[in-house]
Design an enzyme around this catalytic site. Structure first.
Site, mmCIF file in Angstrom:
data_model
loop_
_atom_site.group_PDB
_atom_site.id
_atom_site.type_symbol
_atom_site.label_atom_id
_atom_site.label_comp_id
_atom_site.label_asym_id
_atom_site.label_seq_id
_atom_site.Cartn_x
_atom_site.Cartn_y
_atom_site.Cartn_z
ATOM 1 N N GLY A 7 0.843 -1.230 0.080
ATOM 2 C CA GLY A 7 -0.011 0.067 0.122
ATOM 3 C C GLY A 7 0.794 1.260 -0.015
ATOM 4 N N SER A 61 3.587 1.325 -4.619
ATOM 5 C CA SER A 61 4.827 0.957 -5.844
ATOM 6 C C SER A 61 4.378 0.852 -7.285
ATOM 7 C CB SER A 61 5.270 -0.664 -5.331
ATOM 8 O OG SER A 61 4.112 -1.390 -5.281
ATOM 9 N N GLU A 120 -3.718 3.491 -15.488
ATOM 10 C CA GLU A 120 -4.145 2.701 -14.366
ATOM 11 C C GLU A 120 -5.549 2.205 -14.623
ATOM 12 O OE1 GLU A 120 -3.594 2.522 -9.996
ATOM 13 O OE2 GLU A 120 -1.452 3.001 -10.657
ATOM 14 N N ASP A 137 -1.772 8.665 -5.617
ATOM 15 C CA ASP A 137 -0.400 8.201 -5.620
ATOM 16 C C ASP A 137 0.727 8.747 -6.515
ATOM 17 O OD1 ASP A 137 -1.990 6.419 -4.077
ATOM 18 O OD2 ASP A 137 -1.993 5.050 -5.292
HETATM 19 C C1 GLA Z 1 -5.237 3.983 -3.137
HETATM 20 C C2 GLA Z 1 -5.828 4.574 -4.520
HETATM 21 C C3 GLA Z 1 -5.562 5.850 -4.612
HETATM 22 C C4 GLA Z 1 -6.382 6.524 -3.261
HETATM 23 C C5 GLA Z 1 -6.260 5.670 -1.963
HETATM 24 C C6 GLA Z 1 -6.913 5.752 -0.853
HETATM 25 O O1 GLA Z 1 -3.918 4.280 -2.893
HETATM 26 O O2 GLA Z 1 -4.486 4.273 -5.520
HETATM 27 O O3 GLA Z 1 -5.737 6.705 -5.659
HETATM 28 O O4 GLA Z 1 -7.848 6.439 -3.646
HETATM 29 O O5 GLA Z 1 -6.214 4.463 -2.261
HETATM 30 O O6 GLA Z 1 -6.891 7.371 -0.565
#
Ligand code: GLA
Length: 408
Positions: A146, A149, A187, A199
């Protein structure tokens, strides 16, 4: 630079972040061993933790990520033809793929190849000229933890292709925002993961020593000074090592529920809600009520958090972090026992605040601690895991690090 926790406890520690020089050396070595020649250069992009503002990005809301010192490195050489050759060495496993640009489109490639080469497709879709390429990837971003990566891979390759094809998006924040959109498109449309832009923005638009206040309504940002050391604070990342198989489905369901609720309420996104009680009274199922309540209160918590930081009151953000976790656990239902045990143990041992970070269903928790309390918090988390019969967590102390860019 992230440092590994020094604890008396018998825990398995996560891989320390490589220096830029070490990452470049590893990427170049893999490139030269695979292709027999030197690369044009090495580019790198980091993973992230989100300090607060979870599941708000795809609702047009606010988030506050920092870049980790852990990065993915890609050594890359532009080709004059349309062939694509990839090699990656993550977690000691070497993977190869040989194909062509024409193979890289939705439905054309799968798994790691989509994350790695997909951005070439998104760049071309946006009208940029992209040549074939040879690439070698290595990474010290923990995978499946989480910590983004996958965004680090997309962004590192995106920066490299942007540079060797003379596109120039990487040279300005505006260009980087466009690159974020292309990575999100990769993605969403090519890999098939319905994630928001948190991210990728963390990987490309952050700054060292700062947290990034990201407004997902319009993509605007503000660099918020986040000097933990000045306050004798540390940010502890607790990798629960829990991976829940329903992660993708659960994430997509949450997003769909939010989008349906926005439609019912007649707003473009949940960000537009100005009167929460009124909005909740107009939703007729309990699940939507709880999901919407999380999103709207979480956006407010980001605002309150940043206001405290701006006022020099970083030590007072704990209740906001705790409320964020509780809301994600109870209203959004994306926590899991491993995250809750870590968060409860950290709080019980005197942490300023603790919460899950990222999408949930496993992954990492973060805890803001006074440096002097770190050992006690670590010991409490490790003990709680032992008592619960969980795998030992991996622990890391991180500081806001540099965004993606060319290394050599
Ligand atoms: C994942 C997703 C992000 C975001 C988070 C929750 O990391 O890739 O886009 O939605 O969950 O905040």
């Amino acid at each position: 630079m992230g440092v590994i926790v020094d604890t008396q406890q018998d825990i398995e520690e996560i891989v320390p972040a490589w220096s830029a020089q070490e990452g470049a050396q590893r990427a170049n070595a893999l490139f030269e061993r695979t292709y027999g020649e030197a690369a044009d250069g090495v580019w790198a992009s980091p993973g992230r933790v989100n300090i607060i503002g979870e599941h708000t990005d795809y609702n047009g809301g606010l988030c506050l990520p920092i870049a980790l010192p852990h990065r993915t490195y890609v050594a890359l050489r532009r080709r004059d033809d349309a062939e694509v050759h990839l090699v990656s060495s993550f977690d000691g496993e070497e993977l190869r793929w040989d194909g062509a640009l024409s193979d890289v489109h939705p439905g054309g490639v799968e798994g790691w190849v989509g994350y790695t080469a997909g951005i070439a497709w998104a760049l071309a879709e946006a009208g940029h000229q992209v040549s074939g390429f040879d690439a070698a990837l290595v990474s010290c971003v923990p995978t499946a933890a989480g910590l983004s990566s996958s965004a680090a891979v997309e962004c590192a390759v995106g920066l490299a292709l942007d540079d060797v094809n003379g596109i120039g998006l990487g040279h300005s924040d505006e260009g980087r925002a466009a690159l974020v959109d292309l990575a999100v498109r990769t993605e969403n449309d090519l890999v098939g993961a319905p994630t928001g832009g948190l991210d990728q923005a963390a990987s490309l638009r952050t700054a060292e020593g700062r947290a990034l206040l990201l407004d997902c309504r319009d993509g605007s940002t503000r660099q918020v000074p986040f000097d933990l050391a000045a306050e004798d604070l540390e940010l502890l990342v607790i990798d629960t090592r829990a991976k829940h198989s329903h992660a993708t489905g659960g994430y997509g369901q949450r997003r769909a529920t939010c989008e349906a609720a926005a439609k019912t309420l007649g707003v473009a996104t949940l960000r537009e809600i100005t009167d929460l009680d009124d909005a909740l009274s107009r939703l007729d199922d309990d699940e939507s009520v709880r999901r919407v309540r999380h999103v709207v209160t979480e956006i407010a918590r980001v605002q309150d958090f940043v206001a405290l930081v701006d006022a020099g009151r970083l030590t007072e953000v704990g209740p906001l972090m705790n409320a964020s976790h509780d809301s994600l656990r109870d209203d959004y239902e994306v926590s899991c026992p491993e995250l809750d045990v870590a968060v409860d143990a950290a709080r019980g041992a005197g942490a300023i605040g603790a919460r899950m970070t990222g999408g949930g269903f496993g992954g990492c928790a973060i805890s803001l601690v006074h440096a002097a309390d770190r050992a006690a918090v670590v010991d409490a988390v490790v003990d709680a895991y032992r008592q619960a019969g969980f795998k030992a967590p991996k622990l890391h102390v991180v500081t806001p690090s540099t965004p993606g860019g060319r290394i050599s």
